[in-house]
Design an enzyme around this catalytic site. Structure first.
Site, PDB file in Angstrom:
ATOM      1  N   TYR A  48       0.805  -1.224   0.000  1.00 42.92           N
ATOM      2  CA  TYR A  48       0.000   0.000   0.000  1.00 42.92           C
ATOM      3  C   TYR A  48       0.840   1.276   0.000  1.00 42.92           C
ATOM      4  CZ  TYR A  48      -3.729  -3.245   1.186  1.00 42.92           C
ATOM      5  OH  TYR A  48      -4.621  -4.280   1.170  1.00 42.92           O
TER       6      TYR A  48
ATOM      7  N   HIS B  89      -4.639   6.000  -1.442  1.00 48.29           N
ATOM      8  CA  HIS B  89      -5.273   5.886  -0.127  1.00 48.29           C
ATOM      9  C   HIS B  89      -4.299   6.200   1.011  1.00 48.29           C
ATOM     10  CE1 HIS B  89      -9.351   5.100   0.683  1.00 48.29           C
ATOM     11  NE2 HIS B  89      -9.315   3.831   1.010  1.00 48.29           N
TER      12      HIS B  89
ATOM     13  N   ASN C 143     -10.647   1.471   6.669  1.00 41.89           N
ATOM     14  CA  ASN C 143     -12.060   1.458   7.049  1.00 41.89           C
ATOM     15  C   ASN C 143     -12.317   1.337   8.542  1.00 41.89           C
ATOM     16  OD1 ASN C 143     -12.419   1.622   4.317  1.00 41.89           O
ATOM     17  ND2 ASN C 143     -13.314  -0.403   4.078  1.00 41.89           N
TER      18      ASN C 143
ATOM     19  N   ASP D 292      -7.160  11.108   2.071  1.00 40.16           N
ATOM     20  CA  ASP D 292      -7.311  11.278   0.625  1.00 40.16           C
ATOM     21  C   ASP D 292      -8.756  11.636   0.304  1.00 40.16           C
ATOM     22  OD1 ASP D 292      -7.941   8.499   1.484  1.00 40.16           O
ATOM     23  OD2 ASP D 292      -8.509   8.253  -0.607  1.00 40.16           O
TER      24      ASP D 292
ATOM     25  N   ASN E 195     -14.886   5.940   3.796  1.00 37.38           N
ATOM     26  CA  ASN E 195     -15.129   4.962   4.859  1.00 37.38           C
ATOM     27  C   ASN E 195     -14.253   5.173   6.088  1.00 37.38           C
ATOM     28  OD1 ASN E 195     -17.227   3.660   3.539  1.00 37.38           O
ATOM     29  ND2 ASN E 195     -15.845   2.280   2.461  1.00 37.38           N
TER      30      ASN E 195
END
Length: 193
Positions: free
Chosen positions: A14, A19, A66, A92, A113
């Site tokens: 990631y 994100h 989330n 973001d 979320n």
């Protein structure tokens, strides 16, 4: 004390994704103020330091995007801070063009979320947030694939400046309040050149 939280996802796959722009801002802020974000606490990585004469806790939740509220809510309750004036969340935002910076004193999750989970855990929409535009997904593409994708070379150039401005905005919030920061650093729409 201020809690400054950058949203993102843990794990090598990631790093550098859309994100994870919140984590990138935390890294930039930490580097500038010589704060090491290494201690494992509040279901995240934290670093303590001083910015503008104020104690700060920099927080990178490790709960995945989330569930960011689990980590942030725990830190807010532990330090008994007033989230309306002492919590800053960096995330973001796909509804803003790449490089656009938008600060608010409060507001809805706007479909994000991570913000939705924070609101749920705090029981309030009243906390400062800095949203960084990562651009809308191309027509026909999958939203999850898009936000977990990397920036283009042109986008990275724009975002280098945006991350520096986000750091300046955080410093301004701490020294002069969010109204001044919004006046100085909320940016208009822009596109990669």
């Amino acid at each position: 004390m201020y809690i400054i939280a950058g949203l993102g996802n843990p794990g090598k796959k990631y790093e550098g994704t859309r994100h994870n722009i919140g984590w990138q801002v935390m890294d930039e802020l930490a580097d500038k103020h010589r704060i090491r974000i290494m201690e494992s606490r509040f279901k995240g990585l934290v670093g303590k330091g001083v910015i503008g004469g104020e104690k700060v806790l920099l927080l990178k939740p490790l709960t995945y995007m989330n569930l960011s509220g689990e980590s942030i809510g725990e830190a807010v309750r532990f330090y008994k801070i007033d989230e309306t004036s002492r919590l800053i969340v960096v995330s973001d935002d796909i509804s803003l063009d790449v490089g656009q910076l938008r600060m608010r004193k409060k507001g809805s999750a706007g479909g994000h979320n991570g913000l939705k989970n924070i609101i749920s855990h705090l029981g309030s929409e009243e906390f400062m947030r800095i949203r960084i535009g990562v651009g809308d997904k191309p027509a026909g593409s999958d939203l999850v694939d898009y936000v977990l994708g990397s920036f283009s070379k042109e986008e990275k150039k724009i975002l280098d400046e945006t991350k520096r401005n986000a750091v300046l905005a955080i410093e301004t919030i701490i020294s002069d309040g969010i109204d001044k920061a919004m006046n100085l650093y909320n940016t208009t729409r822009r596109s990669p050149t």
